[in-house]
Design a protein around this motif. Structure first.
Motif, PDB file in Angstrom:
ATOM      1  N   PHE A  49       0.842  -1.186   0.000  1.00  0.00           N
ATOM      2  CA  PHE A  49       0.000   0.000   0.000  1.00  0.00           C
ATOM      3  C   PHE A  49       0.880   1.239   0.000  1.00  0.00           C
ATOM      4  CE2 PHE A  49      -2.492   3.214   2.297  1.00  0.00           C
ATOM      5  CZ  PHE A  49      -3.569   3.286   1.422  1.00  0.00           C
ATOM      6  N   LEU A  50       0.820   2.011  -1.074  1.00  0.00           N
ATOM      7  CA  LEU A  50       1.645   3.200  -1.200  1.00  0.00           C
ATOM      8  C   LEU A  50       0.769   4.435  -1.039  1.00  0.00           C
ATOM      9  CD1 LEU A  50       3.781   2.054  -4.231  1.00  0.00           C
ATOM     10  CD2 LEU A  50       4.389   1.981  -1.814  1.00  0.00           C
ATOM     11  N   LEU A  51       1.067   5.215  -0.027  1.00  0.00           N
ATOM     12  CA  LEU A  51       0.251   6.376   0.303  1.00  0.00           C
ATOM     13  C   LEU A  51       0.433   7.516  -0.685  1.00  0.00           C
ATOM     14  CD1 LEU A  51      -1.802   7.218   2.416  1.00  0.00           C
ATOM     15  CD2 LEU A  51       0.047   8.174   3.758  1.00  0.00           C
ATOM     16  N   TYR A  52       1.607   7.642  -1.272  1.00  0.00           N
ATOM     17  CA  TYR A  52       1.852   8.768  -2.167  1.00  0.00           C
ATOM     18  C   TYR A  52       1.061   8.650  -3.475  1.00  0.00           C
ATOM     19  CZ  TYR A  52       5.122   5.681  -4.603  1.00  0.00           C
ATOM     20  OH  TYR A  52       5.672   4.648  -5.281  1.00  0.00           O
ATOM     21  N   GLU A  53       0.524   7.476  -3.793  1.00  0.00           N
ATOM     22  CA  GLU A  53      -0.280   7.316  -5.005  1.00  0.00           C
ATOM     23  C   GLU A  53      -1.651   7.982  -4.861  1.00  0.00           C
ATOM     24  OE1 GLU A  53      -0.551   3.223  -5.927  1.00  0.00           O
ATOM     25  OE2 GLU A  53       1.553   3.051  -6.498  1.00  0.00           O
ATOM     26  N   TYR A  54      -2.040   8.313  -3.659  1.00  0.00           N
ATOM     27  CA  TYR A  54      -3.345   8.899  -3.401  1.00  0.00           C
ATOM     28  C   TYR A  54      -3.285  10.403  -3.155  1.00  0.00           C
ATOM     29  CZ  TYR A  54      -5.090   4.168  -3.102  1.00  0.00           C
ATOM     30  OH  TYR A  54      -5.428   2.879  -3.398  1.00  0.00           O
ATOM     31  N   ASP A  55      -2.214  11.055  -3.560  1.00  0.00           N
ATOM     32  CA  ASP A  55      -2.082  12.500  -3.355  1.00  0.00           C
ATOM     33  C   ASP A  55      -3.186  13.274  -4.077  1.00  0.00           C
ATOM     34  OD1 ASP A  55       0.089  12.135  -1.784  1.00  0.00           O
ATOM     35  OD2 ASP A  55       1.572  12.605  -3.343  1.00  0.00           O
ATOM     36  N   ILE A  56      -3.488  12.895  -5.304  1.00  0.00           N
ATOM     37  CA  ILE A  56      -4.518  13.587  -6.071  1.00  0.00           C
ATOM     38  C   ILE A  56      -5.877  13.387  -5.422  1.00  0.00           C
ATOM     39  CG2 ILE A  56      -5.701  13.652  -8.306  1.00  0.00           C
ATOM     40  CD1 ILE A  56      -3.014  12.929  -9.572  1.00  0.00           C
ATOM     41  N   PHE A  57      -6.131  12.183  -4.934  1.00  0.00           N
ATOM     42  CA  PHE A  57      -7.399  11.907  -4.271  1.00  0.00           C
ATOM     43  C   PHE A  57      -7.567  12.765  -3.028  1.00  0.00           C
ATOM     44  CE2 PHE A  57      -9.434   9.595  -0.775  1.00  0.00           C
ATOM     45  CZ  PHE A  57     -10.742   9.554  -1.262  1.00  0.00           C
ATOM     46  N   TRP A  58      -6.526  12.852  -2.207  1.00  0.00           N
ATOM     47  CA  TRP A  58      -6.621  13.643  -0.975  1.00  0.00           C
ATOM     48  C   TRP A  58      -6.761  15.131  -1.285  1.00  0.00           C
ATOM     49  CZ3 TRP A  58      -8.297  11.149   2.843  1.00  0.00           C
ATOM     50  CH2 TRP A  58      -7.913   9.845   3.070  1.00  0.00           C
ATOM     51  N   ALA A  59      -6.054  15.598  -2.309  1.00  0.00           N
ATOM     52  CA  ALA A  59      -6.184  17.003  -2.702  1.00  0.00           C
ATOM     53  C   ALA A  59      -7.606  17.287  -3.176  1.00  0.00           C
ATOM     54  CB  ALA A  59      -5.178  17.339  -3.799  1.00  0.00           C
ATOM     55  N   PHE A  60      -8.167  16.402  -3.981  1.00  0.00           N
ATOM     56  CA  PHE A  60      -9.551  16.564  -4.442  1.00  0.00           C
ATOM     57  C   PHE A  60     -10.521  16.531  -3.274  1.00  0.00           C
ATOM     58  CE2 PHE A  60     -13.536  14.605  -5.806  1.00  0.00           C
ATOM     59  CZ  PHE A  60     -13.950  15.535  -6.740  1.00  0.00           C
ATOM     60  N   LEU A  61     -10.312  15.635  -2.329  1.00  0.00           N
ATOM     61  CA  LEU A  61     -11.200  15.522  -1.170  1.00  0.00           C
ATOM     62  C   LEU A  61     -11.142  16.787  -0.310  1.00  0.00           C
ATOM     63  CD1 LEU A  61     -13.101  13.506   0.277  1.00  0.00           C
ATOM     64  CD2 LEU A  61     -11.143  12.844   1.661  1.00  0.00           C
ATOM     65  N   ILE A  62      -9.963  17.313  -0.093  1.00  0.00           N
ATOM     66  CA  ILE A  62      -9.823  18.521   0.728  1.00  0.00           C
ATOM     67  C   ILE A  62     -10.442  19.725   0.022  1.00  0.00           C
ATOM     68  CG2 ILE A  62      -8.121  20.157   1.640  1.00  0.00           C
ATOM     69  CD1 ILE A  62      -6.355  17.675   2.248  1.00  0.00           C
TER      70      ILE A  62
END
Length: 120
Positions: A2-15
């Motif tokens: 599980f790589l957390l940095y792959e979800y940077d775009i998702f977290w930015a969109f969510l915020i």
């Protein structure tokens, strides 16, 4: 793994998508005028005093008309993706869409015969 940095775009969109409504409410709360008075405490702000009770009974036909409209409006939205990819899908998809439209027409005829489309 599980790589957390792959979800940077998702977290930015969510915020961002969470911050926009919150900011809209905060800005409207700060900029909107606050005037309290008897007109604001009235049931209707049209300037005409309400007469009678606010609880009115509506006939069931109005609800039936609204439900039939919503059903057919939402169901026809399903035809748009089919229409956009009509050339790729082929004859089987055309037959399926034809059956779908036939079911919608049968539902419309049923609602018409039951009187759900009569406004008065």
């Amino acid at each position: 793994m599980f790589l957390l940095y792959e979800y940077d775009i998702f977290w930015a969109f969510l915020i961002i998508s969470s911050a926009i409504p919150v900011l809209a409410f905060l800005i409207s709360g700060v900029l909107s005028p606050i005037r309290k008075g008897p007109e604001k405490l009235s049931s209707y702000e049209s300037g005409i005093e309400p007469i009678g009770d606010a609880w009115l009974q509506f006939r069931i036909r109005y609800y039936m008309f609204a439900l039939v409209f919503v059903v057919f409006d939402v169901e026809t939205v399903f035809l748009y993706p089919w229409a956009m990819s009509f050339d790729v899908l082929g004859v089987s998809a055309f037959i399926e869409a034809f059956i779908f439209v036939l079911i919608l027409i049968l539902g419309l005829v049923y609602a018409w015969r039951k009187g759900a489309l009569e406004w008065s």
